[in-house]
Design a protein around this motif. Sequence first.
Motif, PDB file in Angstrom:
ATOM      1  N   ALA A 278       0.815  -1.222   0.000  1.00 59.11           N
ATOM      2  CA  ALA A 278       0.000   0.000   0.000  1.00 59.11           C
ATOM      3  C   ALA A 278       0.847   1.270   0.000  1.00 59.11           C
ATOM      4  CB  ALA A 278      -0.929   0.001   1.213  1.00 59.11           C
ATOM      5  N   LEU A 279       2.027   1.237   0.625  1.00 61.51           N
ATOM      6  CA  LEU A 279       2.806   2.462   0.810  1.00 61.51           C
ATOM      7  C   LEU A 279       4.027   2.565  -0.093  1.00 61.51           C
ATOM      8  CD1 LEU A 279       2.804   2.625   4.729  1.00 61.51           C
ATOM      9  CD2 LEU A 279       1.192   3.692   3.141  1.00 61.51           C
ATOM     10  N   GLY A 280       4.480   1.451  -0.630  1.00 64.67           N
ATOM     11  CA  GLY A 280       5.740   1.471  -1.354  1.00 64.67           C
ATOM     12  C   GLY A 280       6.885   1.125  -0.427  1.00 64.67           C
ATOM     13  N   ALA A 281       8.044   0.814  -1.016  1.00 59.24           N
ATOM     14  CA  ALA A 281       9.159   0.280  -0.237  1.00 59.24           C
ATOM     15  C   ALA A 281       9.685   1.272   0.797  1.00 59.24           C
ATOM     16  CB  ALA A 281      10.285  -0.154  -1.179  1.00 59.24           C
ATOM     17  N   GLN A 282       9.963   2.523   0.386  1.00 61.20           N
ATOM     18  CA  GLN A 282      10.567   3.488   1.309  1.00 61.20           C
ATOM     19  C   GLN A 282       9.622   3.835   2.457  1.00 61.20           C
ATOM     20  OE1 GLN A 282      13.494   4.443   1.648  1.00 61.20           O
ATOM     21  NE2 GLN A 282      14.602   4.406  -0.285  1.00 61.20           N
ATOM     22  N   ALA A 283       8.368   4.142   2.139  1.00 62.64           N
ATOM     23  CA  ALA A 283       7.407   4.499   3.181  1.00 62.64           C
ATOM     24  C   ALA A 283       7.134   3.319   4.103  1.00 62.64           C
ATOM     25  CB  ALA A 283       6.103   4.996   2.555  1.00 62.64           C
TER      26      ALA A 283
ATOM     27  N   SER B 258      17.689   2.610   4.663  1.00 61.95           N
ATOM     28  CA  SER B 258      17.289   3.303   3.436  1.00 61.95           C
ATOM     29  C   SER B 258      18.434   3.334   2.436  1.00 61.95           C
ATOM     30  CB  SER B 258      16.836   4.729   3.761  1.00 61.95           C
ATOM     31  OG  SER B 258      15.680   4.714   4.560  1.00 61.95           O
ATOM     32  N   GLY B 259      19.664   3.512   2.959  1.00 66.60           N
ATOM     33  CA  GLY B 259      20.823   3.499   2.066  1.00 66.60           C
ATOM     34  C   GLY B 259      20.987   2.149   1.395  1.00 66.60           C
ATOM     35  N   SER B 260      20.748   1.077   2.146  1.00 69.59           N
ATOM     36  CA  SER B 260      20.844  -0.257   1.541  1.00 69.59           C
ATOM     37  C   SER B 260      19.773  -0.461   0.477  1.00 69.59           C
ATOM     38  CB  SER B 260      20.714  -1.335   2.625  1.00 69.59           C
ATOM     39  OG  SER B 260      19.409  -1.337   3.182  1.00 69.59           O
ATOM     40  N   LEU B 261      18.583   0.088   0.717  1.00 74.91           N
ATOM     41  CA  LEU B 261      17.507  -0.034  -0.262  1.00 74.91           C
ATOM     42  C   LEU B 261      17.823   0.761  -1.524  1.00 74.91           C
ATOM     43  CD1 LEU B 261      14.720  -1.350  -0.577  1.00 74.91           C
ATOM     44  CD2 LEU B 261      13.717   0.771   0.294  1.00 74.91           C
TER      45      LEU B 261
ATOM     46  N   GLY C  85      14.198  -3.316 -10.031  1.00 72.98           N
ATOM     47  CA  GLY C  85      13.151  -4.298 -10.265  1.00 72.98           C
ATOM     48  C   GLY C  85      13.313  -5.573  -9.473  1.00 72.98           C
ATOM     49  N   ALA C  86      14.163  -5.569  -8.454  1.00 78.38           N
ATOM     50  CA  ALA C  86      14.347  -6.763  -7.623  1.00 78.38           C
ATOM     51  C   ALA C  86      13.039  -7.128  -6.939  1.00 78.38           C
ATOM     52  CB  ALA C  86      15.431  -6.510  -6.581  1.00 78.38           C
ATOM     53  N   PRO C  87      12.744  -8.427  -6.806  1.00 80.88           N
ATOM     54  CA  PRO C  87      11.482  -8.834  -6.170  1.00 80.88           C
ATOM     55  C   PRO C  87      11.435  -8.450  -4.698  1.00 80.88           C
ATOM     56  CG  PRO C  87      12.903 -10.733  -6.547  1.00 80.88           C
ATOM     57  CD  PRO C  87      13.533  -9.581  -7.262  1.00 80.88           C
ATOM     58  N   THR C  88      10.255  -8.492  -4.155  1.00 79.69           N
ATOM     59  CA  THR C  88      10.037  -8.088  -2.767  1.00 79.69           C
ATOM     60  C   THR C  88      10.857  -8.923  -1.791  1.00 79.69           C
ATOM     61  OG1 THR C  88       7.787  -7.350  -3.264  1.00 79.69           O
ATOM     62  CG2 THR C  88       8.289  -7.796  -0.964  1.00 79.69           C
ATOM     63  N   ILE C  89      11.011 -10.208  -2.067  1.00 77.08           N
ATOM     64  CA  ILE C  89      11.745 -11.064  -1.144  1.00 77.08           C
ATOM     65  C   ILE C  89      13.217 -10.660  -1.060  1.00 77.08           C
ATOM     66  CG2 ILE C  89      12.253 -12.799  -2.906  1.00 77.08           C
ATOM     67  CD1 ILE C  89      11.495 -13.369   0.848  1.00 77.08           C
TER      68      ILE C  89
END
Length: 460
Positions: free
Chosen positions: A294-299, A348-351, A360-364
């Motif tokens: 719902a929020l996206g990766a960073q949020a 966040s830096g690692s992300l 485009g890396a998968p969520t896992i």
Amino acid sequence: MNPQQATLALDVVVPVYNEQVALEPSIRRLTAYLTESMSVPWQVTIADNASVDATPEIADALAAEIAEVRVVHTQRKGRGHALKLAWGSSDARVLAYVDVDLSTDLAALPPLVAPLLSGHSDVAIGTRLSRSSRVVRGGKREFISRSYNVLLHGMLGVTFSDAQCGFKAIRADVAAVLLPLVHDDAWFFDTELLVIAQRSGLRIHEVPVDWIDDLDSRVDIVPTIKQDLRGVFRVGRDLARGVIPVQSVYAELGRSPIGRVARPSFLGQVVRFCIVGGLSTVVYALLYLLFQGALGAQAANFSALLITTIANTWANRRFTFAIRGPERAAVHQFQGLTVFGIAWAITSGSLLALNAFAPGAPTIVELIVLTVANLVATVLRFVLLRRWVFRAPRAASPDVSHLSSTSGQEPEVSTIGRGSSAPDLGDSETRRQATSSGPTSSQTASSPSSAAPSQKATAA
């Protein structure tokens, strides 16, 4: 028992706003119960705050009919404001309040006020979150209530279990000291009063209650949540800055702790920190998965890390470093949020690095990278907590030699008595008065009003 027979012991306030349907049956049920069950002199006060329906007229009619009922009218809306007026104008030794819907079983009222009448406790609250409480309400309100209390435990270091159950009592001498320090006039009034009471070393007695949700509640949940969150951060900030003079209240009314809990050894701290950190990492991963869609990766990362940081700081404070009680709890949380900022920068830096090298890396994969980064941040967190946030135990009792001034509120006197001249209700803005060294003995000893408790109210 008629309050004319002896000094008034108990005043049960019912704050109301546009309650023309529920008011009369609730007051009749309440007075019938008090007549049957209370052996001390009592009265019931209807605190009408700016009702625009027939509530004021119904309240006046009840006061004219029932000798033990009085009415306080104000044209300023706010439950907290209404309670300040009613409690501040009462001559009773113990001041209580119940919601007009009487959602809480009245059988809990005698055990609520008994320790206050005896002087054993200073404040008493009903709790819906005890294991022995019986509660009927929807899942949404249950989740909101429990989440709010988790937030209070984490951010302000509270130990009471239920801040907003509409079933509370306080000794009049304690109320005279605390009420001028409570700034909120709406729904956060309860929480602010309890936080100041606990931080001042006062004893808060809890009574498990049976509670049934009122489907016709006038509470607007979303705005109330926003106001409560603003109140939590305001009170936490003021406690951290020393604006609220809890030291002076402690010196006058507080109860000193018996002794200090021994601080664990370094090895014990490491073991406990690893346990707390492991649980926090699992919770963080679950929250990230919950928020990510719902929020996206960073949020999602920010939200999950913030929530787990608040809980983690509280758990480490209590279990890893054995720091108990309210002293510096808010300061520790704000320092913990600073450590959170560092941990957020690492994760966040690692992300960002992952998105740069493997878009485009998968969520896992994101989850694995963030989990590893979070473990690194956890090690740094232990060092900062041990060397900075919780570096040394504090003295058990607050230092009263460096009091800070604060702005307090002085409740308006608003009792209207029949057969005597009615005081001016003065619905002007409540005055703020500077408090630098706590209330004087004359302030706590004097009665807020000279109105006789047996007098009934007339229409404002």
